[in-house]
Structure formats: C-alpha cells, structure tokens
Design a protein around this motif. Structure first.
Motif, short mmCIF file in Angstrom:
data_model
loop_
_atom_site.label_atom_id
_atom_site.label_comp_id
_atom_site.label_asym_id
_atom_site.label_seq_id
_atom_site.Cartn_x
_atom_site.Cartn_y
_atom_site.Cartn_z
N ASN A 75 4.50 -5.85 2.04
CA ASN A 75 4.31 -4.40 2.04
C ASN A 75 4.05 -3.87 0.65
N VAL A 78 -0.65 -0.38 -0.40
CA VAL A 78 -0.75 0.79 0.47
C VAL A 78 -2.14 1.37 0.28
N VAL A 79 -2.92 1.37 1.33
CA VAL A 79 -4.28 1.91 1.25
C VAL A 79 -4.28 3.28 1.90
N GLY A 80 -4.79 4.27 1.18
CA GLY A 80 -4.90 5.60 1.76
C GLY A 80 -6.39 5.94 1.91
N THR A 93 -6.50 6.68 -1.99
CA THR A 93 -5.51 6.10 -2.91
C THR A 93 -5.35 4.62 -2.61
N THR A 95 -2.33 1.80 -3.78
CA THR A 95 -1.21 1.39 -4.66
C THR A 95 -0.91 -0.07 -4.43
N ARG A 100 6.56 -6.79 -6.21
CA ARG A 100 6.78 -7.58 -5.01
C ARG A 100 5.74 -8.67 -4.84
N MET D 1 13.66 -1.56 2.58
CA MET D 1 12.27 -1.70 2.99
C MET D 1 11.94 -0.79 4.15
N GLU D 4 9.37 2.73 3.26
CA GLU D 4 8.49 2.31 2.19
C GLU D 4 7.72 3.51 1.66
N PRO D 5 7.28 3.41 0.44
CA PRO D 5 6.52 4.53 -0.11
C PRO D 5 5.26 4.79 0.72
N SER D 7 1.73 6.51 1.64
CA SER D 7 0.58 6.93 0.85
C SER D 7 0.59 8.45 0.77
N PRO D 8 0.00 8.98 -0.24
CA PRO D 8 0.02 10.44 -0.44
C PRO D 8 -0.48 11.18 0.81
#
Lengths: 150, 166, 371, 216, 432, 100
Positions: A75, A78-80, A93, A95, A100, D1, D4-5, D7-8
């Motif tokens: 994880n 992160v694809v936005g 975005t 990240t 990790r 976990m 989780e962060p 996405s914006p």
C-alpha cells in the motif's frame, strides 16, 4: 617426518604471514572512498523511484491506470486521478511511500507505459519519516543528489 | 629524609592493612607497604633484594592474594565486623610486645648502634654478585632446601586447591 | 554470573545474546555452565519473527516472492528459486532450458556468496580478523553480478514464477567466467590462512562433534550433515532444475567436528565453481519463460512440497492451494531452524569459547530461523 | 494500516478506491514477462491427486488395518492420513527398516481448515535415505484435541512441534517442553490460524512490552 | 637541619636536572609514539586486509590519533553503579604508571642516551612491568561486572604464566652477558661481534611469543576476545580512563619490543658493524629520511586535494632538510645509536601488528597449554643448553648457535611426540 | 646518614602492627597479609644489620625469608580456597571444626 618438520619450523604460520604481507601492495586495496568517489551502479539497479515525463513534451507518461498500486500490497503507492470531459483519466496526484518500499520492482513491472521507474539513485535516506513519502513533483524531478565536499 | 618518608608510608599503610574492612583494599595497602619496604632496601643498598621484593612479593605473592581475594566472595565479610571478639586481648598482647621491645632498645640499643660500622660505599663487586656468591658458596644447602620447600609448597597447594572429582 | 564463578561447583546460568558479537544476529543462548564448561544450552529465538507464513496467505503467489528474499537474507537467490520452483511444481510448469541454466548459475553463485559470508564471520569469531575482508571482497564480485543481472544486491527478487524476469545482461558470461577463473585461487588463499594453521586446527578439531545418527535424528541437513559423514545432497539425490545434467562431487567429512564442516564448505565452493562452469557451457539463447498465465491461480485442493539444497541445508516449501490467487498456506522449512536445534547436542561438554565456534559452524541466519 | 493516507480530495476515488489487493479476487497479479508468453490463464490441464498404490501402503494397511486412509499421490508425492490414535505405531513402523526407514523428519506443520469438523491437518514430511523417497503423513485433529508427540521417534520434531503449538495452538501429548518458541511467552492467540486477524496482533502486548501504540 | 641541606644539594645536583629533562623527553616521545602506533596499526592492518584504513582526518588520516585522543578526552567518564569507586578510578593510572616508569632503565643509545643505568636493570624492569597486572586485576574487579572480572582474571593469569617463560628466556641472555645491566648486555654483544639472537635464537623466539602473550595481543588476545567477552577488563571504562588503559597497552608493546631489541638484537648497535664495506650503512638515517621524502611526495602527487598536495610537498621538503642536517658527520654519529634502536623497535612492533592480521585466537586452555607445556620446557631446555655450552666451549658463536638450535628442535619434537599426527585432513568431494 | 636505630624502630613498628593484625582480624586473608607484614619487619632488620655490619649474610637470610613467605602464602591461600569451597566463609572464628 616432513609434517613434523613443517610444524617445527612453523611453516603453517609463516605461509599465512607471507600472504598477509603480500597484500600490502597498494594495488590490492579494494576500498572505495564512498562519498568521494561514487560507486558505479548497474544499469538495472532498483533504486529511488521516478515518474517519467515525456522527454519532448514534458507531459507525464502516467496514464493513471493503477496496476502499480495494486501490484504491491504494502500500500505504498497512491494514485489519484480525475476524469476529464471526454471520460479519459488524468493523473492528479501520485504518492510513493519509500519507507515501505522494498525495491522489489513489482510496481515497475506492472507499469504498462514505462512511466514508473526505479532509477539508479541509491541515496534515499532522509532525516524524517515524512521525507520518505514522495509526492508527484518529487517523483518527477527526482531527489536532489547529495553533494559531498571535503 | 627519603628513609623517613618511606618508613612513614610503610607504617601508615600497614596500619591501614589491618584496619580496612574490605580485604581487597587491605591488599592494596599491603602492596603500598611492601613497595615502601622495597624502597628502604634500596636505601640500605640492597639493590638485589629490592628487585626480589618487587618481583616476588609485589609481582607474585600479592597477585596471588588478589586472585584469591576476588575468587572468594568478599561481599559478605565486608558487612561483618572486621575484628574478632578477643581483639582487646590481642591489642594488649601487642602493646606488651611493643613495651618489651622498647625495653630492649633502652637497654641494648646504644651499644648496638655503636657497634655498627658507619656506612661506606658498597663493595667493588656489585651487590647482586655478592649476594649470589654468598648464596651459592656458603649457603648452598639452604638454597637447595629452600627450593625443595617451594616445590613441596607448590605440590601441596595444587592438591589442596584442586576441585575434587565426582 | 555469580562472583564465585571459578570456585563453585554449582551450575551457573549465563546468557549469551541476543546482543552479543558472536551470535550472528539476535540469537539468545542460555548456557548452563560448570566453571567454563557447558552443561547444557537452550536457544531462545523469535526476535526476528515477522510472520512470513501469515503474510503469504495474504499475498498473491507472485507478490510473496520478494518476501522469501528476506528470510535467509544472505542467500536470497536460492530462497526465491525454491519458492518459484514450488509454485511451478504446483502448476505443473516446465521451464525452458535457458531459464534453468541461469537459475543454476545464480543459485551456485549465491551458495558461494553465502559460504563466503559464513567463512568470514566464522573466522572472525575465532579471532582471525583478516579472512572476513578477503571473503567480502570476493562476495562483492558476486553481488556485482547479481546487481547487473537483476538490479539488487542482497534481496534480489531475481526469479519470477515460471521463469526469469530479465534475460541475462550482455557481459554476464564474461563476468561469471572471470569470477570462476580467479576465485579458486582465492579459496587457496583462505586455506593458507586457516586450513593448515595450527591455531585454527586446535580451535576447530574435535569441537562440536555431531555423529551422523544424531544429525539425522535432529533433522540436520546441508553441510552440517555432510560434515558428519552423510553423503546426501538434494541436488544429487532428488535433482531439481538441471542438476542431473551437471557433474559435481559431494564433499563429506569424517569426524563431524567443526573442522570437517569447515572443509566441507570450502570444498563446496570449489564444486560450485565447477557447476557454474558447466552451466555456462550449456547456456544457449532461447526463451526464458515457461507457460504461466498472467494470473497464477492453481486449482483448489492441491498441495506440493518442494525442497532444494540451500547453502544452509534443505530449504523446503509446502504450498497448499484453495483455488484463489492467494496461496492457502505456505509452509517454509528453514534449514537453519532445524540445524540450530542441534546446537545443544554439540555444545555439551565444551568450553564457552567453543560455543562461539559452534554457533559459527552451524551457519545460521536468524531471519530464516525466525521467519 | 487500516486508515491509509487517502489521495487528496480531488483525486477520483470514485470508481476504484485504492485498497489492498489481498482477498479482492480477480485483481490482476501484474506479472510482466519479459519474453513472450501465451496469455491464456491455465497453461495445461492440472492433474488432480490420484489414488496411491505401493507395497509400502499395502504393508501399512496390513499392519494397521483401518488406520490409513486417503492414500493419494500428486506430482509424484505420496501422502496418506493416519488415525491419530495409531500415529506413534505408524511412525515407529515407518522409521524401522521394514517400513522403509524414513528416519529423517524433514518437516512437521499444520494446515488449518476452520470449516471442517477436524480443523487441523498435521503434516509430517518424511524422507528415507535408503529409498531416496519422500512421504507425507497427515493426522487430523479437532479444535480441542491433543495429538501424540512424535519427539520420541524423531527428536527433530521437538522445535517443530513447539512452533506448531505456538502458531496453531495444537497441543502435543508427551512433548518434553511444550511452550512457545517464536512468540513471547505471554502472547495471546495463535497467529497462523485462519481466524486470527492479521490486523489485531495483540495490541495489549505491544503496548505493554514495546511501549508504543500498535502500528497496525 | 640535615634534611633541608639534603634537599638543597639534591636540587643543585646537575644530574637531577639532566635526568628530569631526559624523563620529559622520553615521556613526550613515547606518548607520541604510542599514539601513532595506534595509527600505524590501523593502517598496516588495513593494508594487509586490502583496505585503506583511516582516511578522513587529515591527509591519509594522519591526524586520526589526535582526533581519537580528543574524542576520548571529551567523552563522559563513567563509573558504573556498584563499582568500587576509588579503585576503579585508580586502576588505569597504575597500569599507565607501571608501563611508563619502566622506560627509565632502557638504554636507547650509547653513553648518555639513557635515563639511568641501574646494575640490576633487567630485574628492575621485570619488577616494575609486573606491577601493571594490578591495573588489570583491580580494574576488572572494581567494575563490578562479570565480563571485566573474567577478562581481568584471564589477563592476569596469562601475564603471570608467560612471564615465567619470558623470564627464563631472558636468563639465558643474562648468562651470556654475565650482567644484569642492560647497557652491559648491549656492550657484551658488541664485544662478541654477534647479537644474542644469533647465539640463542630459541630464546629469542620464546621471548617474542611470550611478549605477544604478555601484551595480550593476537593470537593470545583472549582477555579482550570480543566474540566471547566483549571488551575484557576495560569493558566498563570509557573516556579518559579507557584512553589510559589503551596507552598502557601500547606502551607495553613498545616496552616488549625495546627489551627484545636490547636483549637479543644488539640494542643501539648498527648491523654489520664489523664488516668494513658495509660501513656506509652509517648513512642510513639520512637515507631513510630521503626515502620518506620520496614516499610523501608520491602520496602528494597521487592526492587530488590541493591542500593535501601542499601539505605533502611541505612534509617532503622538511624531510629533505632534516636529512641534510642528519647527514652532517657529528649529528650522524650522535643519532646513530638511537636511529638503529628505533628501527629495530619499529620492526618488532610491525611484526606484532602483522601477527594480529594473520592468526586466529587460541582458546584459554590452549593458551595455558602453550605457555606451560610448550614454552616453559623449551625455555628451560634452552637455558640448560646455553649454560652447558658456556661452561664447555665458552662464549663462542658457532657452538652456542648449533647447540641451541638442535636442543630446541629436539625439545619441540619430544614435546609434540604425543600429539596425533593425523591433524592435517583434507576432504575431496566423493561421488557415490 | 640514617641512624641505625631508625631501621629498628621501623621494624618494631611493622612487627607490632602485624601482630595486632594477626590477633584481632577475623578474615583469614587479612591474617595472612599481617603475617607478611611481620616477615617484612624481620627482613628490614636483617637487611639493616647486613648493611651496617657490612656482611652480606643478612641479605641472604632475607632472601630465604622471602622464599619462605612465598611458600607460606601459596599454601595458606590454597587452604583458604579449599576451606571456602566447603564452608563458604573466610572468617577465622568460624573455622572451628577439626574436620570438614
């Protein structure tokens, strides 16, 4: 008898001494003065990640398709994205959590368009955990290479 | 001057030897006392004896003492009373002894001092050589006996200190 | 340790590790001593436990492969190979020859690298501080080859289920050949420093004797078992990949002591070079991937046990499928775990200083013991 | 976990929220072979386990009638199930010369099937140097049942059974010192059981011993 | 008053000032030497191990000892809880004092190149150096910790055991020299025209081995065997006091080397003094300086840093200048003895470092076996052989040498007769 | 120069201290140390006489005394070790059994 004589005159020890003595020649030195001379890294080296832009247009190559994020379940990617008017996906975005990452290359393998790449840069240490979470601009520009001076 | 300093050091440290609670500290003070005595030997122009004192006493016997001291558990004895119950008796006996000695000096000290030859430079041949000659010419038998004594002591010590099997 | 160590005839408990320079990681050994003599020992492990087997159940077959690198982290290539082969066996996939030869070359290089690390640290434990620098220098060459091949040095993730991720890079053969040419000379140098050295012999001969019967009973495998005189190597007994097509010898010891295990490993390095040379001869262009689908999804209810000869011993994978993309259960049979079990047998009656030598000679990696 | 962060906000979480792929079914495992490989999902028909027939099995069935069941073979690997009560005898027989001298216990482990009546399938991997042959023996055990320990037959089972106890909670009868081996002694739960949630790893223990909040 | 007069006389004494000066000089030189011995050890070890060693502090790391010293001085001086505070603080001082005080009796060159020349010189040195044990035992004991205690026991046991062997080896030299004074021993070697190492090589080997053991160095470095005992008796020490121990240890190394040079290698004597055509060896000091200059210049040329190049050039320049000064006949004559003494000492120190790079470590019981069952019988036999030959043939080179070598070989053979000869094993891969 | 009596005074002082130590201390090891003190007092006397009467015999006797001290210390310490192993004490007044 031969064995006895060899033992008597410490032949075994002298052979070892000869070997270590011979290694004092400067050409035998194997040390790399790391910060002074950067070691060459193999072409396939899996180091810091980068999000590639098109070399001529400068637009991102990423099509926001997401397999990289799914390829690895730690994880860390992160694809936005958002849909444009013509229903195409547009990357907004991206990240990448290096803290990790275990540099296995599965995300790179998953990318269908050569956008995500693990580069040869290996100096990814940061002073904080937050510094290891790279956003899109960081991924596109790449980290600032460390300069060492004496 | 040097003699006074050394003898004071020897006396003070020897008193500390018998008064320290912790036996290891006592041993350290004993080492100091022995070194001072060694210095006195040097003043009395017995260089060889000085060397023997340092090598044998300080470098050998006292190391052994310290070894044993650290082997046996001294923690317990530090907390206990250092002196035994009949210490007044012991002290009295010692004082008596001292008095007796003093009397001896009073009566016989002066003639003795008069008999002493005033010091002169040591003999031409070194002190070591002189001692060696005396040891191996006049005192041959005692030397052999002493070596025998050491051997017996060594064997005895090994046997006594050995762990019993089984 | 009580103050009266040397006088007491009582037993004495001493704790070695988990932070100790000679336990090769986070192993903790509780020693029962009589003076300096060891009466018995108990290993406390688990300081590096990461639940790899549980992770496997939550990953797809392909995703789990990189985790295997982290078990025996000084022999990542071999670990990955064992896992890939186990899954391939589950799927019934045949590998193309080029993939097999490549895997064998890399696995043997990894065996050498692992043995080199063992040799260096073992010698360091016994106070010879120089061999470790020499062995690391040679290990570096191997790691460079790995890096050029797959992009990583330690946790390589070199193989994929069904074949290889990458084809060989251009100078691979020259690099490996160069290594094979100069490496045997370097082994001679290590032997000059250690094998005939009287101090080395006195420290290792007769220390930590393990008879073949005891070794088998305790499940010991690999060089430790061979050092005890058992002529057993999975590469010979139940060949995988193409080990049946190469010639090599299986060195075995006689006395089962630390010195024999040392000699066995030294010989194994030479044999590995021999295997690599043969593999290079047979290496021909061709496909590097077998017939494996994009999605690895074996049918439900089948299970397979596959073991390979890792540098430390028999490395087995037991994979159970339930028909989904995730394995139902992956059991890893770590060689170090079972070899470490023999420690107690080996240290009894020896001195504390020998414990260091014996831990070194078992060649454990705690990442593998604890998983 | 768990959190989780994200996405914006403008990131289109609309149709595909980013999520772990663990049990998500047909999510592609993005294998990207470098060379050409046929994209069909199953390369060739996979054989199912077949009934196993061998002199050893016959001997076993003859000696221990009714104790052996489900003798199958798959990919050349034979396995069978043994009645729990007869385990030690069967083990001793297999180790003896007449039984093929399977003297090396390579591995002992458990597969957990929580839905079955006897949820634990204890698996013994045996190897015979003389026959150069591997054999897999299984024993079934239910939740609260004990299993006889084979440490007397194969001393190698000592740590292996401790690990099983640690990870699955199967209790072995006659084991010299059955206690946890990999996890701390005061750990609760047995992590390799299927019903042990990977996200709830005893936060109490973590808080007490590591002085941190559980990172999971 | 007699005492004050005595003090006044003492102070006005010319020799006292001279001695003080010498002591200060020797102490300063020795401290510097010890500091750079550590640097030398790290460098030589590194080169033998295909490394470079310290490179960061100063050009080629030559300021490393200063950095190390500063670091140790600035570090916190820890006293462990439960330690015997006074003894703990005192122990390293004992070690260092014992190590340094011994150098008063070492003759560095002919004539005035010695602080004092007592006629029991060798006994004095043996006695004083044995005081160093107290630093070790008390330091280990007062730390109130197990590893230091065991380390100190091992260390002391080792020191005591090997002192016996070393002492016996020395006695055979004393027999040849007929004196206990170190100056006399060197002079005797000059008279004989042969160094003692050629008269009794066996004793030299024994002394060297025992010396290595006495300084707790590899292969006898058990007290500090980090894979077993972490740090030995100074595990609990830090900062300045650790530095003291460190200094004492390396000073002891220098002492053992110096004694070996005086006793066996002819002290300050130039090699081949009696060979006429080799008398140009006299110019060796100047030549060595020029050689050093060339080496330094080469280093400078290799360097890529400008400051380093300048530094090395300046250093080379200084060396050349010094060489010019040294080449003057008067100076050359004066430093001849000290130069050769230093060269020999450095050679032996180098050998110590060399052993460390090469050998594994003995186990404690094996260490004791080597000491008591190998070295001491060997030393005894060497002593007896020397004594017999001295009585029989007098002080002549050839008979002494032959008899000693033969006697030594015979003793070793007898000693090792009980060992099984099947120690050399090989394993060939067997195909079955 | 040092008066002859000073040596004797020192000797007496050491002797007295040693005797006090032997008679009053409980710790056997300290008692042994006190004996060493007494022996040293004797040695000082011997050396002093040897010096002031210019006869080397005194020193020779001092050497014998040191030899004796070594033997005595070795045996004494071995005894203490053996006793300690059995009785776990180094106190003289607790070693009152004729057998152990």
């Amino acid at each position: 008898m031969r064995e006895r004589l060899r033992e008597l005159f410490l032949v075994d020890l002298l052979r070892g001494l000869r070997l270590t003595f011979s290694y004092q020649r400067p050409s035998a030195t194997y040390t790399e003065q790391y910060p002074l001379e950067r070691p060459p890294v193999a072409e396939r080296y899996r180091g810091a990640p980068r999000l590639n832009n098109h070399p001529s247009t400068g637009e991102t190559l990423c099509i926001a398709c997401n397999p990289c994020a799914l390829a690895y379940t730690e994880n860390l990617i992160v694809v936005g994205w958002e849909r444009t008017s013509d229903r195409k996906k547009m990357l907004t975005t991206f990240t990448y959590d290096l803290s990790r990452c275990m540099f296995c290359g599965l995300c790179e393998d998953a990318c269908p368009v050569d956008a995500l790449e693990l580069t040869q840069d290996f100096e990814v240490a940061r002073y904080s955990r937050e510094g290891l979470i790279w956003d899109r601009s960081m991924l596109e520009e790449g980290p600032e290479p460390t300069r060492y001076t004496r | 001057m040097a003699f006074l300093i050394l003898s004071m050091a020897a006396l003070v440290s020897s008193i500390l030897v018998i008064t320290r609670r912790n036996a290891v500290h006592a041993a350290i003070w004993l080492i100091v006392a022995l070194l001072s005595v060694g210095g006195i030997y040097l003043i009395l122009q017995a260089e060889f004896l000085f060397a023997v004192q340092i090598i044998l006493y300080v470098g050998g016997i006292m190391v052994l003492f310290l070894f044993v001291l650290m082997l046996v558990n001294v923690d317990a004895s530090v907390r206990q009373a250092p002196f035994n119950r009949q210490w007044p008796v012991g002290l009295g006996t010692a004082v008596l002894l001292l008095a007796e000695m003093a009397y001896g000096f009073w009566r016989g000290g002066a003639p003795l001092a008069a008999a002493a030859v005033s010091t002169v430079a040591p003999a031409a041949q070194g002190n070591t050589q002189a001692v060696g000659m005396a040891l191996y010419q006049n005192y041959m038998l005692p030397v052999e006996l002493a070596s025998l004594l050491l051997l017996v002591a060594m064997v005895g010590a090994v046997i006594m200190a050995k762990k019993r099997l089984g | 340790m009580a103050e009266a160590t040397f006088l007491d005839s009582n037993e004495l408990l001493v704790n070695m590790g988990p932070q100790h320079p000679a336990t090769h990681g986070v192993l903790r050994v509780k020693l029962r001593l009589d003076g300096e003599r060891v009466l018995g020992s108990e290993c406390v492990i688990g300081y590096l436990h990461r639940g790899v087997e549980k992770i496997a159940e939550n990953r797809t077959y392909a995703q789990f492969a990189p985790y295997t690198d982290r078990m025996d982290y000084v022999a990542a290539v071999t670990n990955g190979m064992g896992y890939c082969e186990a899954v391939e066996k589950l799927l019934g996939v045949e590998l193309p020859p080029r993939a097999q030869w490549t895997r064998m070359i890399l696995a043997e290089l990894q065996r050498i690298a692992s043995h080199l690390l063992w040799l260096g640290t073992h010698a360091l434990d016994l106070g010879a501080m120089t061999p470790v620098f020499y062995t690391f220098r040679e290990r570096e060459e191997i790691l460079n080859i790995f890096e050029s091949y797959c992009g990583a040095r330690l946790t390589t993730h070199a193989f994929r289920i069904g074949g290889l991720q990458y084809d060989l890079y251009d100078e691979f053969e020259t690099d490996v050949r160069k290594f094979c040419d100069y490496f045997p000379g370097k082994i001679d140098e290590y032997e000059q420093l250690l094998t005939t050295n009287r101090i080395w012999m006195e420290r290792t001969q007769g220390v930590g004797v393990l008879s073949a019967e005891d070794a088998i009973a305790l499940g010991v495998t690999g060089p430790v078992l061979r050092g005890s005189g058992m002529h057993w190597d999975i590469r010979k007994a139940q060949p995988y990949e193409a080990y049946d097509k190469v010639e090599f010898d299986v060195p075995t010891g006689e006395h089962g002591d630390t010195y024999d295990r040392y000699l066995v490993r030294i010989q194994e390095m030479r044999q590995s070079v021999r295997i690599i040379r043969q593999c290079l001869e047979r290496l021909e262009p061709g496909p590097i991937f077998g017939k494996v689908g994009k999605i690895i999804k074996p049918p439900a209810g089948i299970e397979v046990y596959h073991s390979i000869e890792g540098p430390k011993g028999e490395l087995g994978y037991f994979v159970v499928s339930d028909g989904t993309v995730n394995p139902y259960r992956v059991r890893i049979r770590p060689p170090s775990f079972l070899n470490l079990q023999a420690l107690d047998k080996m240290v009894r009656g020896h001195l504390v200083a020998d414990v260091v030598a014996i831990i070194g000679t078992i060649d454990i990696v705690l990442g593998e013991v604890d998983r | 976990m768990t959190d989780e962060p994200k996405s914006p906000p403008n990131g289109g979480t609309s149709d595909k929220p980013v999520q772990r792929a663990a049990p998500a079914g047909p999510v592609t495992s993005p294998q990207k072979p470098a060379a050409t490989s046929p994209p069909k999902p199953t390369p060739k028909p996979i054989v199912k386990p077949e009934p196993w027939a061998s002199p050893l099995l016959e001997a076993l069935q003859e000696r221990f009638p009714g104790a052996i069941s489900d003798a199958l073979i798959f990919r050349g690997q034979a396995f069978f199930t043994v009645q729990k009560e007869r385990l030690i005898q069967v083990a001793e027989f297999l180790k003896s010369e007449g039984g093929g001298s399977y003297c090396l216990l390579t591995d002992e482990t458990v597969v957990d099937y929580p839905k079955r009546e006897k949820r634990f399938e204890i698996i013994y991997q045996l190897y015979s140097f003389e026959r150069n042959d591997r054999l897999r023996m299984k024993v079934l055990a239910g939740e609260a049942e004990t299993v006889p320990s084979v440490t007397a037959v194969w001393p190698a089972a000592n740590w292996l059974e401790r690990e099983i106890y640690d990870m699955f909670g199967v209790v072995f009868e006659g084991h010299p010192e059955l206690k946890r081996i990999l996890l701390p002694e005061d750990w609760t739960g047995h992590p390799l059981r299927k019903d042990y949630d990977i996200l709830r790893q005893d936060p109490e223990w973590v808080r007490a011993n590591l002085k941190i909040e559980s990172g999971q | 008053m007699a005492a004050t007069q005595e003090v006044a006389r003492f102070l006005s004494d010319h020799s006292l000032v001279e001695a003080t000066l010498k002591i200060v000089v020797v102490f300063a030189v020795l401290s510097g030497l010890v500091a750079y011995l550590v640097y030398l050890e790290r460098k030589v070890l590194a080169f033998m191990q295909a490394r470079l060693g310290p490179m960061r502090v100063g050009p080629w790391g030559i300021l490393q000892p200063i950095a190390d010293g500063l670091k140790l001085l600035l570090k916190e001086d820890l006293v462990p809880a439960g330690a015997d505070r006074t003894v703990f603080l005192l122990a390293p001082v004992i070690s260092v004092v014992a190590a340094f005080s011994v150098f008063a009796a070492i003759p560095y060159g002919p004539g005035g190149w010695t602080i004092t020349n007592p006629n029991v010189g060798i006994l004095l040195i043996l006695g004083l150096s044995s005081l160093g044990i107290y630093g070790i035992i008390l330091g280990g004991w007062s730390s109130n910790s197990h590893y230091p205690l065991i380390g100190s026991f091992r260390s002391a046991a080792q020191l005591v055991s090997y002192e016996v062997a070393a002492g016996l080896a020395i006695v055979s030299v004393l027999l040849i020299a007929n004196s206990l004074s170190l100056v006399a021993i060197v002079q005797r070697q000059q008279q004989m025209g042969a160094w003692n190492v050629f008269l009794n090589p066996v004793a030299f080997v024994i002394y060297l081995i025992a010396g290595v053991a006495e300084t707790n160095r590899n292969p006898f470095d058990l007290p500090e065997a980090e894979s077993e005992l972490t740090g030995g008796f100074h595990t609990e020490y830090s900062g300045f006091r650790f530095a003291l121990y460190f200094m004492a240890e390396y000073t002891n190394m220098v002492l053992i080397a110096s004694l070996a040079v005086v006793l066996f290698l002819g002290g300050w004597l130039r090699p081949f003094e009696s060979v006429r055509w080799l008398s140009l060896l006299k110019y060796a000091p100047a030549a060595a300086l020029v050689g050093a200059a060339v080496f330094v210049l080469w280093l400078g040329l290799k360097s890529r840093v400008r400051a380093e190049r300048i530094f090395f050039a300046a250093l080379a320049m200084g060396c050349v200048l010094l060489a010019a000064v040294v080449a003057m006949p008067a100076v050359l004559e004066a430093i001849q003895g000290v130069f050769w003494f230093t060269v020999k000492v450095m050679a032996i120190l180098y050998a110590f470092i060399w052993y460390r790079a090469t050998f594994p470590r003995y186990r404690f019981d094996q260490l004791m076996t080597v000491g008591w069952q190998r070295l001491i019988p060997l030393a005894l036999s060497s002593l007896i052989v020397t004594a017999i030959m001295l009585v029989w043939t007098g002080q002549r080179l050839a008979p002494l040498l032959v008899a000693n070598v033969l006697g030594g070989a015979l003793t070793v053979l007898i000693l090792s007769a009980r060992q099984d000869s099947g120690r050399f094993r090989t394993i060939e891969g067997a195909t079955r | 120069m040092i008066p002859f009596q000073w040596c004797l005074f020192l000797s007496v002082g050491l002797l007295t201290v040693g005797v006090i130590g032997v008679l009053t201390r409980r710790n056997v090891l300290v008692i042994l140390m006190s004996i060493e003190l007494i022996l040293n007092a004797v040695n000082i006397n011997l050396v002093a006489f040897s010096h002031y009467f210019r006869a080397v015999t005194g020193q020779v006797f001092a050497i014998f005394v040191i030899t004796d001290a070594a033997a005595e210390a070795v045996v004494g310490l071995a005894l203490i070790v053996a006793l300690f192993r059995n009785k776990e004490t180094v106190n003289a007044d607790e070693m009152d059994l004729l057998k152990w």
